[in-house]
Design a protein around this motif. Structure first.
Motif, short mmCIF file in Angstrom:
data_model
loop_
_atom_site.label_atom_id
_atom_site.label_comp_id
_atom_site.label_asym_id
_atom_site.label_seq_id
_atom_site.Cartn_x
_atom_site.Cartn_y
_atom_site.Cartn_z
N LEU A 86 68.67 8.88 34.19
CA LEU A 86 68.26 9.63 35.38
C LEU A 86 66.75 9.81 35.45
O LEU A 86 66.10 10.14 34.46
N GLY A 87 66.22 9.64 36.64
CA GLY A 87 64.82 9.93 36.89
C GLY A 87 64.66 11.36 37.37
O GLY A 87 65.61 12.01 37.81
N ASP A 88 63.43 11.88 37.29
CA ASP A 88 63.16 13.25 37.73
C ASP A 88 62.95 13.33 39.23
O ASP A 88 62.68 12.32 39.91
N LEU A 100 54.24 17.90 47.65
CA LEU A 100 54.42 17.73 46.21
C LEU A 100 55.52 16.70 45.95
O LEU A 100 56.69 16.97 46.15
N ALA A 101 55.11 15.51 45.52
CA ALA A 101 56.08 14.44 45.27
C ALA A 101 56.00 13.92 43.85
O ALA A 101 56.67 12.94 43.51
N SER A 102 55.22 14.57 42.99
CA SER A 102 55.08 14.14 41.61
C SER A 102 54.47 15.27 40.80
O SER A 102 53.90 16.22 41.36
N TYR A 103 54.56 15.17 39.50
CA TYR A 103 53.91 16.15 38.64
C TYR A 103 52.39 16.11 38.84
O TYR A 103 51.71 17.15 38.82
N THR A 160 66.42 16.75 37.74
CA THR A 160 66.69 15.33 37.98
C THR A 160 66.67 15.05 39.47
O THR A 160 66.93 15.95 40.28
N ALA A 161 66.41 13.82 39.85
CA ALA A 161 66.40 13.46 41.27
C ALA A 161 67.78 13.65 41.89
O ALA A 161 67.91 14.19 43.00
N ILE A 162 68.82 13.25 41.17
CA ILE A 162 70.16 13.38 41.71
C ILE A 162 70.60 14.83 41.80
O ILE A 162 71.27 15.24 42.74
N GLY A 163 70.20 15.62 40.82
CA GLY A 163 70.51 17.05 40.86
C GLY A 163 69.81 17.73 42.02
O GLY A 163 70.39 18.59 42.69
N SER A 164 68.57 17.35 42.27
CA SER A 164 67.81 17.92 43.39
C SER A 164 68.46 17.55 44.71
O SER A 164 68.54 18.39 45.62
N ARG A 165 68.94 16.31 44.83
CA ARG A 165 69.62 15.90 46.06
C ARG A 165 70.88 16.73 46.30
O ARG A 165 71.17 17.12 47.43
N ALA A 166 71.62 16.99 45.24
CA ALA A 166 72.85 17.77 45.38
C ALA A 166 72.54 19.18 45.85
O ALA A 166 73.23 19.73 46.72
N ALA A 176 64.79 17.47 48.95
CA ALA A 176 64.57 16.87 47.63
C ALA A 176 63.67 15.65 47.75
O ALA A 176 63.65 14.97 48.77
N VAL A 177 62.92 15.40 46.68
CA VAL A 177 62.11 14.19 46.60
C VAL A 177 62.26 13.62 45.20
O VAL A 177 62.21 14.34 44.21
N ALA A 178 62.48 12.32 45.13
CA ALA A 178 62.60 11.64 43.83
C ALA A 178 61.22 11.16 43.39
O ALA A 178 60.42 10.70 44.20
N HIS A 179 60.96 11.27 42.10
CA HIS A 179 59.70 10.76 41.56
C HIS A 179 59.76 9.24 41.43
O HIS A 179 60.83 8.68 41.19
N LYS A 180 58.63 8.60 41.57
CA LYS A 180 58.58 7.16 41.37
C LYS A 180 58.86 6.83 39.91
O LYS A 180 58.51 7.60 39.02
N MET A 181 59.49 5.69 39.68
CA MET A 181 59.83 5.28 38.32
C MET A 181 58.56 5.03 37.51
O MET A 181 57.53 4.63 38.05
N SER A 182 58.63 5.29 36.22
CA SER A 182 57.49 5.06 35.34
C SER A 182 57.14 3.58 35.27
O SER A 182 57.93 2.73 35.67
N LYS A 183 55.97 3.30 34.73
CA LYS A 183 55.53 1.91 34.62
C LYS A 183 56.49 1.09 33.77
O LYS A 183 56.67 -0.10 33.98
N GLU A 184 57.12 1.75 32.79
CA GLU A 184 58.06 1.04 31.93
C GLU A 184 59.33 0.68 32.70
O GLU A 184 60.06 -0.23 32.31
N GLY A 185 59.57 1.40 33.79
CA GLY A 185 60.73 1.08 34.63
C GLY A 185 62.07 1.52 34.07
O GLY A 185 63.11 1.10 34.54
#
Length: 240
Positions: A86-88, A100-103, A160-166, A176-185
Motif C-alpha cells: 500500500l502507498g500513502d 497538500l498532496a505530499s509530505y 494509506t491511500a486506500i484507507g483515505s479513499r474509504a 482523499a489524495v494518493a501520494h505519488k509512488m517512490s522512485k523505487e516504485g
C-alpha cells in the motif's frame, strides 16, 4: 482450536460495524485463512495501534491484523507472508484548500498541520520529507484524527491511500489524495504478526496464505473493500 486476533478501527481493513460485528478486508482474509487451517473459534479484540505489538508479545492475544512490516517491528514480532502493498495518502478537507498532496507539500507550508496516528510508519515518512515536529499532531487512533480534521484542528491526516479513499467516501466533507509512488516504485508491504514463539500458528497461516493469495476468491473478496490488483499483485506473485 480458538484464535484471538487484535484489530483497530481503520476501514476498509478492519472496523466494528453498526451491528457490532467486526468486518473489513483483513478481517475477512483472516477468517478465510484461519478456517482453512482448522480454527473453529475466532475472537476479535479491539485495541489501539500502540498496543498491537506489546499485546501479541505478551500473549494477550494470538495474532494481529496486518500492519506495515518494518525491520524495527520485526525485532519484536514474527510477521507472516505479506498480504498487501500500500502507498500513502492524505485525507483532507473538501477542496484541499492548502494544496497538500505530499509530505513535501506539508513541509513547505509551515502553518500546515498534519495528523498521524502514534507509532505508524507515516510518522517516519513525514519527518524524512522535512515535516517538522511542530507541524505534526499525534493521535491515539484514526477516529480521533478524523474528528480533528473535521473540526479544522489539522489540515490533513496521513494514512494509506486506500484507507483515505474509504474515509472520504463515507464523509462528503472530506476528500482523499494518493501520494505519488517512490522512485523505487515499490509500495511497502503489510502482514499479520505473531508472538515469536508461536511457530505453529505462523507456519500454518503462511502455508495457507501461499495457496490463497492471488486466487480468484481472494481477489473477489478484497475487491468488495476497494483493494485492487495494484495492492495485491506484487505480494501474490511473491507467494507463488
Amino acid at each position: 482450536m480458538k484464535v484471538t486476533i487484535a484489530y483497530l478501527e481503520e476501514p476498509p481493513f478492519y472496523w466494528t460495524d453498526r451491528d457490532h460485528s467486526v468486518t473489513g478486508s483483513d478481517i475477512e482474509l483472516a477468517d478465510v485463512v484461519l478456517r482453512a487451517i482448522g480454527v473453529s473459534s475466532i475472537e476479535h479484540h479491539l485495541t489501539s495501534f500502540e498496543e498491537l505489538l506489546p499485546g501479541v508479545q505478551e500473549g494477550r492475544w494470538d495474532m494481529n491484523v496486518p500492519i506495515f512490516v518494518t525491520a524495527e517491528r520485526a525485532e519484536r514480532v514474527a510477521f507472516s507472508a505479506p498480504v498487501w502493498a500500500l502507498g500513502d495518502g492524505f485525507l483532507l478537507q473538501g477542496g484541499n484548500p492548502k494544496a497538500l498532496a505530499s509530505y513535501e507539500a506539508v513541509a513547505a507550508r509551515s502553518e500546515a498541520r498534519l495528523g498521524i496516528v502514534a507509532g505508524t510508519v507515516q510518522l517516519d515518512a513525514a519527518k524524512s520529507a522535512g515535516v517538522s515536529d511542530s507541524q505534526i499532531a499525534v493521535f491515539k487512533d484514526q477516529p480521533a484524527a478524523v474528528a480533528a480534521l473535521l473540526t479544522g484542528k489539522i489540515d490533513a491526516y496521513a494514512s494509506t491511500a486506500i484507507g483515505s479513499r474509504a474515509l472520504a467516501g463515507a464523509n462528503e466533507e472530506l476528500e482523499a489524495v494518493a501520494h505519488k509512488m517512490s522512485k523505487e516504485g515499490k509500495a511497502p508491504v503489510g502482514a499479520f504478526s505473531f508472538n515469536k514463539s508461536n511457530h505453529g500458528l505462523l507456519q500454518a497461516v503462511n502455508e495457507q496464505l501461499r495457496k490463497y493469495l492471488g486466487s480468484s476468491d481472494h481477489r473477489a473478496r478484497m475487491a468488495k473493500y476497494g483493494l485492487t490488483e495494484t495492492e495485491i499483485d506484487s505480494v501474490a506473485a511473491g507467494e507463488k
